[in-house]
Design a protein around this motif. Structure first.
Motif, PDB file in Angstrom:
ATOM      1  N   SER A 178      22.830  15.703  40.674  1.00 24.17           N
ATOM      2  CA  SER A 178      22.073  15.103  39.570  1.00 24.17           C
ATOM      3  C   SER A 178      21.062  16.087  38.997  1.00 24.17           C
ATOM      4  CB  SER A 178      21.372  13.820  40.036  1.00 24.17           C
ATOM      5  OG  SER A 178      20.430  14.085  41.063  1.00 24.17           O
ATOM      6  N   SER A 179      20.482  16.941  39.847  1.00 21.74           N
ATOM      7  CA  SER A 179      19.516  17.924  39.352  1.00 21.74           C
ATOM      8  C   SER A 179      20.185  18.967  38.467  1.00 21.74           C
ATOM      9  CB  SER A 179      18.817  18.617  40.527  1.00 21.74           C
ATOM     10  OG  SER A 179      19.718  19.432  41.256  1.00 21.74           O
ATOM     11  N   ARG A 180      21.491  19.143  38.636  1.00 25.01           N
ATOM     12  CA  ARG A 180      22.258  20.074  37.800  1.00 25.01           C
ATOM     13  C   ARG A 180      22.817  19.376  36.559  1.00 25.01           C
ATOM     14  NH1 ARG A 180      24.680  24.722  40.777  1.00 25.01           N
ATOM     15  NH2 ARG A 180      23.783  24.801  42.879  1.00 25.01           N
ATOM     16  N   GLY A 181      22.591  18.056  36.452  1.00 26.45           N
ATOM     17  CA  GLY A 181      23.109  17.305  35.320  1.00 26.45           C
ATOM     18  C   GLY A 181      24.604  17.098  35.369  1.00 26.45           C
ATOM     19  N   LYS A 229      22.906   6.065  36.529  1.00 26.80           N
ATOM     20  CA  LYS A 229      21.968   6.780  35.666  1.00 26.80           C
ATOM     21  C   LYS A 229      21.866   8.256  36.044  1.00 26.80           C
ATOM     22  CE  LYS A 229      19.002   2.805  34.579  1.00 26.80           C
ATOM     23  NZ  LYS A 229      17.656   2.205  34.753  1.00 26.80           N
ATOM     24  N   LEU A 230      22.127   8.555  37.319  1.00 26.25           N
ATOM     25  CA  LEU A 230      22.061   9.938  37.796  1.00 26.25           C
ATOM     26  C   LEU A 230      23.352  10.713  37.549  1.00 26.25           C
ATOM     27  CD1 LEU A 230      20.228   9.430  41.228  1.00 26.25           C
ATOM     28  CD2 LEU A 230      19.236  10.138  39.043  1.00 26.25           C
ATOM     29  N   GLY A 231      24.440   9.987  37.209  1.00 26.87           N
ATOM     30  CA  GLY A 231      25.706  10.668  36.928  1.00 26.87           C
ATOM     31  C   GLY A 231      26.909  10.145  37.672  1.00 26.87           C
ATOM     32  N   ASP A 270      28.198  15.111  36.591  1.00 25.73           N
ATOM     33  CA  ASP A 270      28.806  13.857  37.016  1.00 25.73           C
ATOM     34  C   ASP A 270      29.300  14.005  38.447  1.00 25.73           C
ATOM     35  OD1 ASP A 270      28.363  12.850  34.491  1.00 25.73           O
ATOM     36  OD2 ASP A 270      30.393  13.284  33.775  1.00 25.73           O
TER      37      ASP A 270
END
Length: 295
Positions: A104-107, A129-131, A109
């Motif tokens: 999630s910190s890398r954006g 929401k985080l992917g 999925d």
């Protein structure tokens, strides 16, 4: 209904792993998860080897996912996790919340495996929401519990945004420990285990005093003593909105099980599924996991 082959949970030689996945490449599996998820000391295959297998399977039309470790015990485990999450080519299955944080910190999925404890749709909504794109239901939950979670997800407006997968065939991963039980059985220390898991490619069966199969010991992992078999429940899962059934290989009989399911799916007619000795389905019916409910 799609089919997923989960990551290999046992420790096999590099040659055996490559030979197995050559057969997987020619099989009817839609999706294949690759990577070491059980023990960081199992390094017969490096990340480069897993990526090579991933590309071979992708060339055969498989949807390939890289799976992360379930229990991180060292800095080297965490370094490996970061490498897997940053592979830049394949979707990643997170098997602990550390992997969720990294992805999630890398954006990016991601998918969650059955070891991530998701017991309600509020958790799904947060992870979505985080992917999160697909989740695998924890193995101990029942069909009724899954129905409740999916109904709750629909009420929250997220059901159509997530795919649901159910562990449907194989020995269930139940628990992980910092201790290595296989090393202990062989009177070895974990740090000097001599990779003794290679000698038991299907784990070590553990029975009760009455001789009933109870667990299977697989290094730091405790697994069910019998094979989970929900293949004859595909029609119910399909009605509930489950998109994929997960298989976990303990031997090549996984291909026989897959062929049996695909035959039923082609006929669009529920049948008895593939039956094997020493199987169970109790959790799905809200009973103790080692029971076998006759349908």
């Amino acid at each position: 209904m799609q089919t997923t082959l989960g990551p290999l949970l046992y420790f096999w030689s590099k040659n055996d792993v490559f030979e197995f996945y050559e057969q997987v490449a020619e099989s009817g599996f839609d999706r294949v998860c690759l990577g070491e998820v059980t023990c960081g000391k199992r390094r017969e295959l490096k990340l480069a080897d897993w990526l090579e297998l991933a590309k071979r399977l992708q060339d055969k039309g498989k949807n390939v996912i890289l799976s992360t470790m379930t229990l991180l015990e060292s800095q080297s485990d965490y370094s490996q996790l970061k490498k897997v999450c940053g592979n830049e080519e394949f979707l990643v299955e997170a098997n602990d919340m550390g992997a969720v944080q990294e992805l999630s910190s890398r954006g990016l999925d991601f998918i969650t495996g059955p070891s991530v404890n998701i017991y309600n749709a509020y958790t799904l909504k947060h992870l979505q929401k985080l992917g999160l794109k697909r989740w695998v239901m924890p193995v101990e939950l029942s069909a009724e519990k899954l129905k409740a979670i999916l109904a709750q997800a629909e009420a929250l407006g997220i059901k159509e945004q997530l795919e649901t997968e159910v562990f449907s065939y194989g020995y269930m991963p139940l628990a992980y420990s910092a201790r290595c039980f296989t090393a202990r059985v062989n009177k070895l220390n974990k740090d000097a285990c001599e990779f003794t898991c290679l000698k038991t490619p299907e784990g070590i069966p553990l029975a009760t005093q009455e001789g009933e199969k109870l667990f299977t010991i697989n290094g730091i992992q405790t697994m069910s003593g019998q094979c989970m078999n929900l293949l004859d429940q595909w029609w119910m899962m399909e009605d509930m909105g489950v998109s994929s059934m997960r298989f976990s290989a303990h031997s090549k009989d996984v291909f026989t099980a897959l062929d049996g399911l695909l035959t039923e799916l082609d006929q669009e007619k529920p049948g008895s599924g593939i039956k094997i000795d020493d199987q169970c389905n109790g959790y799905w019916f809200g009973r103790t996991g080692l029971e076998m409910e006759q349908v």
